[in-house]
Design a protein around this motif. Structure first.
Motif, mmCIF file in Angstrom:
data_model
loop_
_atom_site.group_PDB
_atom_site.id
_atom_site.type_symbol
_atom_site.label_atom_id
_atom_site.label_comp_id
_atom_site.label_asym_id
_atom_site.label_seq_id
_atom_site.Cartn_x
_atom_site.Cartn_y
_atom_site.Cartn_z
ATOM 1 N N HIS A 99 -2.736 13.611 11.711
ATOM 2 C CA HIS A 99 -1.838 14.769 11.694
ATOM 3 C C HIS A 99 -1.101 14.901 10.347
ATOM 4 C CE1 HIS A 99 -2.388 15.856 15.888
ATOM 5 N NE2 HIS A 99 -2.318 14.549 16.196
ATOM 6 N N ILE A 100 -1.222 13.918 9.479
ATOM 7 C CA ILE A 100 -0.555 13.978 8.156
ATOM 8 C C ILE A 100 -1.631 13.779 7.114
ATOM 9 C CG2 ILE A 100 1.357 13.129 6.749
ATOM 10 C CD1 ILE A 100 2.501 11.804 9.233
ATOM 11 N N PRO A 101 -2.291 14.892 6.627
ATOM 12 C CA PRO A 101 -3.426 14.737 5.702
ATOM 13 C C PRO A 101 -3.068 14.058 4.393
ATOM 14 C CG PRO A 101 -3.352 16.956 6.627
ATOM 15 C CD PRO A 101 -2.094 16.285 7.046
ATOM 16 N N ALA A 102 -1.816 14.148 4.012
ATOM 17 C CA ALA A 102 -1.455 13.578 2.714
ATOM 18 C C ALA A 102 -1.415 12.064 2.739
ATOM 19 C CB ALA A 102 -0.092 14.120 2.270
ATOM 20 N N VAL A 103 -1.365 11.444 3.906
ATOM 21 C CA VAL A 103 -1.254 9.984 3.985
ATOM 22 C C VAL A 103 -2.642 9.387 3.839
ATOM 23 C CG1 VAL A 103 -0.564 8.042 5.405
ATOM 24 C CG2 VAL A 103 0.799 10.131 5.406
ATOM 25 N N MET A 104 -2.819 8.543 2.847
ATOM 26 C CA MET A 104 -4.100 7.903 2.583
ATOM 27 C C MET A 104 -4.192 6.544 3.270
ATOM 28 S SD MET A 104 -4.148 8.679 -1.526
ATOM 29 C CE MET A 104 -5.457 7.478 -1.755
ATOM 30 N N ALA A 105 -3.099 5.794 3.309
ATOM 31 C CA ALA A 105 -3.124 4.433 3.870
ATOM 32 C C ALA A 105 -1.733 4.048 4.314
ATOM 33 C CB ALA A 105 -3.658 3.436 2.853
ATOM 34 N N VAL A 106 -1.685 3.081 5.291
ATOM 35 C CA VAL A 106 -0.412 2.567 5.779
ATOM 36 C C VAL A 106 -0.514 1.049 5.823
ATOM 37 C CG1 VAL A 106 1.212 2.522 7.692
ATOM 38 C CG2 VAL A 106 0.023 4.643 7.155
ATOM 39 N N ARG A 107 0.555 0.364 5.476
ATOM 40 C CA ARG A 107 0.580 -1.082 5.567
ATOM 41 C C ARG A 107 2.010 -1.533 5.791
ATOM 42 N NH1 ARG A 107 -0.722 0.606 0.653
ATOM 43 N NH2 ARG A 107 0.599 0.071 -1.156
ATOM 44 N N VAL A 108 2.109 -2.665 6.394
ATOM 45 C CA VAL A 108 3.421 -3.242 6.684
ATOM 46 C C VAL A 108 3.511 -4.540 5.902
ATOM 47 C CG1 VAL A 108 4.972 -4.098 8.454
ATOM 48 C CG2 VAL A 108 3.479 -2.174 8.955
ATOM 49 N N LEU A 109 4.596 -4.698 5.146
ATOM 50 C CA LEU A 109 4.750 -5.837 4.253
ATOM 51 C C LEU A 109 5.888 -6.709 4.721
ATOM 52 C CD1 LEU A 109 4.489 -3.951 0.846
ATOM 53 C CD2 LEU A 109 2.641 -4.972 2.181
ATOM 54 N N ASP A 110 5.725 -7.999 4.375
ATOM 55 C CA ASP A 110 6.808 -8.944 4.619
ATOM 56 C C ASP A 110 7.902 -8.669 3.606
ATOM 57 O OD1 ASP A 110 8.444 -11.358 4.257
ATOM 58 O OD2 ASP A 110 7.084 -12.185 5.767
ATOM 59 N N GLY A 111 9.138 -8.470 4.080
ATOM 60 C CA GLY A 111 10.227 -8.130 3.197
ATOM 61 C C GLY A 111 10.616 -9.262 2.269
ATOM 62 N N THR A 112 10.112 -10.470 2.550
ATOM 63 C CA THR A 112 10.481 -11.601 1.703
ATOM 64 C C THR A 112 9.399 -11.885 0.677
ATOM 65 O OG1 THR A 112 11.743 -12.548 3.504
ATOM 66 C CG2 THR A 112 11.157 -14.025 1.693
ATOM 67 N N THR A 113 8.138 -11.871 1.112
ATOM 68 C CA THR A 113 7.047 -12.251 0.215
ATOM 69 C C THR A 113 6.251 -11.073 -0.272
ATOM 70 O OG1 THR A 113 5.504 -12.476 2.062
ATOM 71 C CG2 THR A 113 6.844 -14.407 1.454
ATOM 72 N N ALA A 114 6.492 -9.913 0.305
ATOM 73 C CA ALA A 114 5.730 -8.712 -0.017
ATOM 74 C C ALA A 114 4.279 -8.843 0.367
ATOM 75 C CB ALA A 114 5.859 -8.360 -1.501
ATOM 76 N N GLY A 115 3.973 -9.814 1.241
ATOM 77 C CA GLY A 115 2.613 -9.964 1.716
ATOM 78 C C GLY A 115 2.306 -8.928 2.776
ATOM 79 N N VAL A 116 1.005 -8.584 2.879
ATOM 80 C CA VAL A 116 0.579 -7.561 3.830
ATOM 81 C C VAL A 116 0.450 -8.212 5.205
ATOM 82 C CG1 VAL A 116 -1.185 -5.876 4.423
ATOM 83 C CG2 VAL A 116 -0.633 -6.310 2.021
ATOM 84 N N LEU A 117 1.212 -7.680 6.155
ATOM 85 C CA LEU A 117 1.145 -8.147 7.537
ATOM 86 C C LEU A 117 0.138 -7.337 8.334
ATOM 87 C CD1 LEU A 117 4.954 -8.664 8.210
ATOM 88 C CD2 LEU A 117 3.271 -10.360 7.459
ATOM 89 N N PHE A 118 -0.011 -6.054 7.917
ATOM 90 C CA PHE A 118 -0.949 -5.186 8.629
ATOM 91 C C PHE A 118 -1.326 -4.050 7.680
ATOM 92 C CE2 PHE A 118 -1.861 -1.363 11.096
ATOM 93 C CZ PHE A 118 -2.819 -1.797 11.980
ATOM 94 N N GLY A 119 -2.614 -3.653 7.690
ATOM 95 C CA GLY A 119 -3.031 -2.564 6.829
ATOM 96 C C GLY A 119 -3.970 -1.628 7.526
ATOM 97 N N GLN A 120 -3.823 -0.321 7.260
ATOM 98 C CA GLN A 120 -4.690 0.696 7.864
ATOM 99 C C GLN A 120 -5.122 1.642 6.753
ATOM 100 O OE1 GLN A 120 -5.645 0.994 11.081
ATOM 101 N NE2 GLN A 120 -6.711 2.942 10.868
ATOM 102 N N GLY A 121 -6.401 1.680 6.333
ATOM 103 C CA GLY A 121 -6.925 2.554 5.296
ATOM 104 C C GLY A 121 -6.568 2.050 3.913
#
Length: 946
Positions: A99-121
């Motif tokens: 429903h949001i064509p402008a969004v290419m990818a989504v990811r959730v990062l750890d606020g301490t390490t900036a590591g990717v906890l989850f990624g979509q696209g």
């Protein structure tokens, strides 16, 4: 003249109307174009505001959707710790991202390490290199708004994306989560490209710090460019939205009218801009069209103005014929009545019998009456009785056939006062019987009459003041000259006595010098009075400047040598040998300057210099001294009447303070200028320049005058003062004349009746009958008594007084104190017997004629003799009383006669010219020249025959 002035006013009115219309049209056009300009700018700003509001709403929805997506992603990842299914999370996020064509990818990062906890696209679980910086930015802003990353280019097609992040607050004791979405700027670019703000319109999405994220028109290299500090960012500082008018854009150099709006929940700014040039293009076309229309209309109006001017000019030429239309007054009465009732002048239509058929309403303003009251009023009741006769006289002139008359009189006002009015009366051509035959106009001239009365009073006051000054001057001169006559006269008689001892002669000489000094003061005052009254006529005779200057220096040398002063004379070699001018007045100026130089120079030298100015060719006379000098601030007072540098000068050196004022008056009368250069202690240089045209030397020099033997005459002396009687009798009897004395005018009349006299010397101011009255009564007597020569001998010497003497019948004038030579010359000139038969001098200098004949040859000299005879035949035939004509003819013959050796004739002509200018007896002069002319013609005939 009035007709021309009237048509000139009409032409001025036409052109005033044309110019006013053109100016008004131009003013309205400028006002309309200005209003259109403001409306055009207002519309452009409204368009930019409307578009930016729509884009702002769209941006707010996008930010809200992305924020919801990020919150959902963070919530699902947080739920994974409690066993939530990652697969379901992906399905959920995929549905939301769809429903949001402008969004290419989504990811959730750890606020301490900036590591990717989850990624979509997109990069999925790998993350991006900029995530750490983005995490820090998200943690810094907290949950208040989204954090926006730096725009990043991907792929070969210049595609751009930007990462946005939101911090999700963890449960107590847990690590904060940061949800990140990559937004395709290319998608937003495509969306903005669908909007039309004109070829040079602009749409942009910027970070709050001025970094460009999206811009239409698309310029890839400008994405990521910062415009912080520009007009837009200054206008957006601290504002949620608004407009701005920027200068040339830093992106493409196009000036625009812009609008901006901040996006809620994110540090973003949406901006739109409309090109100034495109916005104003249509307005400028309209302005050019309006200017063309105004110019066209103005051209037409100017053409009409010229046409009307020509028509009015033609109408003016036909005005005389058009006046016959005045006979059709009744047919156009309504129109003329409308004009009459709206003019400020009172208009009256009247009949020949005095009845008035129409009075315009202006009578209310002018006299306070209603038109009906003015029609019924009798003439004698409305006009001042002192002016009634004048008005009746003018009316009779009009009735006698004069086309127009005017009168200024006093008319009665309703309040009982009088109003000065000027009335113009004109007959109506072709008036039918029973119709008004006279049209009159009246206007208020009270202010003009008051001004005229004030001017007349001022003139009378000025004339009285001038007469009072003249009377005082005449009285002062007479009262001083009368006793001074005795002082100087008796001193001259004593000095003529060779037996007078040396000591006594010195005393008498000092008395004579003191009397002469006092006479100089009186003469200065009178000279200044003559200059002010324009009573001095300059002579125009040849003279030698060198001789003039040498003569003046010789006179003053007697004063300089006793003081040990050197007196130097220098003439520039360029100074002409002979010039034309008034040598007596120039000598007077030089003597005044030289006397002053000697008077104020205790030691040193005085120098006179004459030179020709390089520019203009005028002669410059200068008198320099080594005397006391004058301060520069005192220079302005020197040439003012009765003015000296200070009082101590008058006390120490004497003088009237008039000498330099007289010099200034004489120099200016000659068309020249006078001035001074001086400093205290450094001496002074007084100079003046005059234009004296060069001329050839006279053919024969004027011989020195030697007193001729005097033939005794019988004289009547009319004088009331005993001392003056004794003095004049002594002088006259010393010259061999017989003298009878009369004490007043009445005694003089009885004396001339009792016996014949060769001449009467008449005082003017005497008790009883004065000299003027006595002269008039003598002139009224029959001949020969009534023709006895009368010469005024008085202290009254002002120009107006001399004119009075001539008008009374006096033949000449001798001023008091008199000089013996002047008195003797006046007696010889005016005595009744003419001094004997008319003498004819020896006309030809035989040696001079022989030299001329040898030099020119017989044929040439014969031709010149013929020309001289022809000139003599034409000259000296002036009518009786033409003194100027006789002087002119005599002057013309001086050189011609002297050139051929007729030196006697030349000398006689010079004498006659000077006598005419001095006012000598005209009949005697004409007798002498006629005798000489006849003798000269006979002599010429003899010489040519030989």
């Amino acid at each position: 003249m009035n007709l021309k002035r009237s048509y000139r006013s009409l032409v001025v009115g036409v052109w005033a109307g044309v110019l006013t219309t053109c100016l008004g049209l131009a003013t309205v056009t400028v006002w309309t174009d200005t209003r259109d300009y403001e409306r055009t700018i207002r519309d452009a700003r409204s368009t930019a505001e409307a578009v930016v509001q729509a884009l702002g709403q769209e941006a707010n929805r996008l930010v809200s959707s992305v924020d919801m997506l990020l919150s959902a992603a963070a919530a699902r990842v947080d739920a994974h710790t409690f066993g939530a299914s990652p697969t379901y999370t992906r399905q959920l996020l995929s549905g939301l991202m769809a429903h949001i064509p402008a969004v290419m990818a989504v990811r959730v990062l750890d606020g301490t390490t900036a590591g990717v906890l989850f990624g979509q696209g997109g990069v999925g679980a790998e993350g991006r290199s900029t995530d750490a910086e983005l995490v820090r930015a998200a943690l810094a802003v907290g949950q208040s708004e989204l954090a926006i990353g730096w725009p990043t280019r991907i792929g070969p097609a210049d595609s751009w994306f930007v990462s946005v992040a939101r911090m999700v607050m963890p449960r107590p004791g847990e690590t904060p989560l940061v949800a990140v979405a990559d937004l395709s700027l290319t998608e937003l670019q495509r969306l903005y490209g669908q909007l039309d703000l004109g070829p040079n319109g602009a749409i942009g999405l910027l970070r709050s710090d001025g970094v460009i994220l999206v811009r239409h028109p698309y310029v890839p290299d400008k994405v990521g460019l910062s415009v912080a500090g520009g007009t837009l960012m200054r206008a957006a500082a601290g504002a949620a939205g608004g407009t701005y008018e920027g200068s040339a854009s830093p992106i493409d150099g196009v000036p625009r009218y812009g609008s901006f709006q901040r996006v809620s929940g994110a540090p973003l700014l949406v901006t739109t801009g409309v090109s100034k040039d495109e916005t104003l293009a249509a307005w400028r076309d309209g302005v050019r069209q309006d200017a063309a229309v105004v110019l066209g209309i103005s051209t037409v109006l100017v053409g009409l103005g010229f046409g009307l001017t020509r028509a009015l000019t033609r109408h003016r030429d036909l005005e005389a014929e058009a006046r016959r239309a005045a006979g059709m007054l009744s047919a156009g009465e309504a129109r003329y009545r409308l004009l009459a009732e709206n003019t400020s002048e009172l208009i009256v239509l009247a009949h020949d019998d005095g009845r008035r058929s129409y009075v315009s309403p202006a009578v209310r303003r002018l006299l306070g009456y209603t038109p009906e009251e003015a029609v019924a009023m009798r003439l004698r009741d409305g006009v001042h009785r002192e002016d009634l006769a004048l008005l009746v006289t003018q009316a009779r002139r009009l009735a006698a056939g004069e086309p127009q008359v005017s009168v200024v009189c006093r008319a009665r006002h309703r309040t009982g006062g009088w109003v000065w009015v000027e009335g113009a009366f004109r007959r109506i051509p072709g008036a039918a019987p029973g119709e008004p035959a006279i049209i009159a106009t009246f206007r208020d001239v009270g202010e003009r009459q008051r001004h005229a009365r004030a001017l007349e009073e001022a003139r009378i006051t000025a004339e009285r003041a001038s007469q009072a000054k003249t009377d005082f001057l005449a009285s002062m001169s007479h009262e001083i000259r009368t006793p001074l006559n005795g002082v100087i006269g008796y001193a001259d008689l004593l000095l003529a006595d060779r037996t007078l001892p040396g000591r006594h002669r010195r005393y008498v000489d000092r008395i004579a010098a003191a009397g002469g000094a006092l006479l100089t003061v009186v003469d200065d005052i009178l000279d200044f009075s003559r200059i002010e009254a324009g009573g001095i006529a300059l002579a125009e005779v040849p003279f030698a400047p060198a001789a003039l200057v040498d003569n003046a220096a010789s006179i003053v040398r007697g004063l300089s040598e006793p003081k040990g002063l050197a007196l130097d004379v220098a003439l520039d070699s360029a100074v002409p040998d002979w010039v034309r001018g008034d040598p007596d007045r120039l000598r007077q100026i030089l003597l005044n300057l030289l006397n002053n130089a000697v008077k104020f120079t205790p030691a040193g030298r005085v120098a006179v210099r004459v030179e020709v100015e390089a520019e203009g060719g005028a002669l410059r006379f200068s008198v320099s001294d080594t005397g006391i000098g004058i301060a520069p601030e005192q220079h302005g007072r020197l040439f003012q009447r009765f003015s000296q540098v200070d009082g101590s000068i008058r006390r120490q050196y004497g003088g009237s303070g008039l000498g330099l004022a007289i010099c200034k008056g004489l120099v200016e009368l000659m068309g020249g200028a006078i001035g001074v250069d001086s400093r205290p202690g450094a001496g002074s240089t007084f100079w003046f320049r005059v234009r004296l045209p060069a001329c050839p030397a006279p053919a024969a020099e004027e011989a020195e005058g030697r007193p001729a033997p005097v033939r005794p005459a019988r004289l009547l002396l009319v004088e009331d003062v005993p001392i003056n009687q004794d003095l004049a009798r002594a002088v006259l009897e010393a010259d061999g004349h017989g003298v009878d004395v009369a004490g007043d005018g009445a005694a003089a009349i009885e004396a001339v009746r009792a016996r014949p006299y060769d001449l009467v010397l008449m005082d003017v101011q005497m008790p009883g009958m004065d000299g003027i009255t006595a002269t008039k009564m003598i002139r009224a007597m029959p001949a020969p008594v009534g023709r006895v020569p009368i010469v005024a001998m008085t202290a009254n010497v002002l120009p107006a007084q001399l004119e009075t003497f001539r008008a009374a019948g006096m033949d000449g004038h001798v001023g008091k104190p008199f000089k013996r030579a002047e008195l003797a010359a006046a007696i010889a000139r005016h005595r009744a017997d003419g001094g004997g038969p008319v003498p004819v001098p020896a006309l030809v200098d035989v040696e001079a004629f022989a030299q001329a004949r040898t030099l020119m040859g017989p044929e040439r000299i014969d031709g010149l003799l013929g020309m001289l005879a022809a000139e003599l035949e034409q000259r000296f035939r002036a009518r009786s009383g033409d003194r100027a004509g006789l002087a002119h003819d005599a002057h013309a013959m001086i050189s011609a006669a002297g050139l051929l050796g007729f030196t006697g004739l030349s000398d006689l002509c010079r004498e006659i010219e000077e006598a005419c200018l001095a006012g000598a007896d005209l009949p005697d002069l004409q007798r002498r020249i006629e005798a000489a002319r006849a003798a000269a013609l006979a002599q010429i005939e003899t010489l040519r025959a030989a």
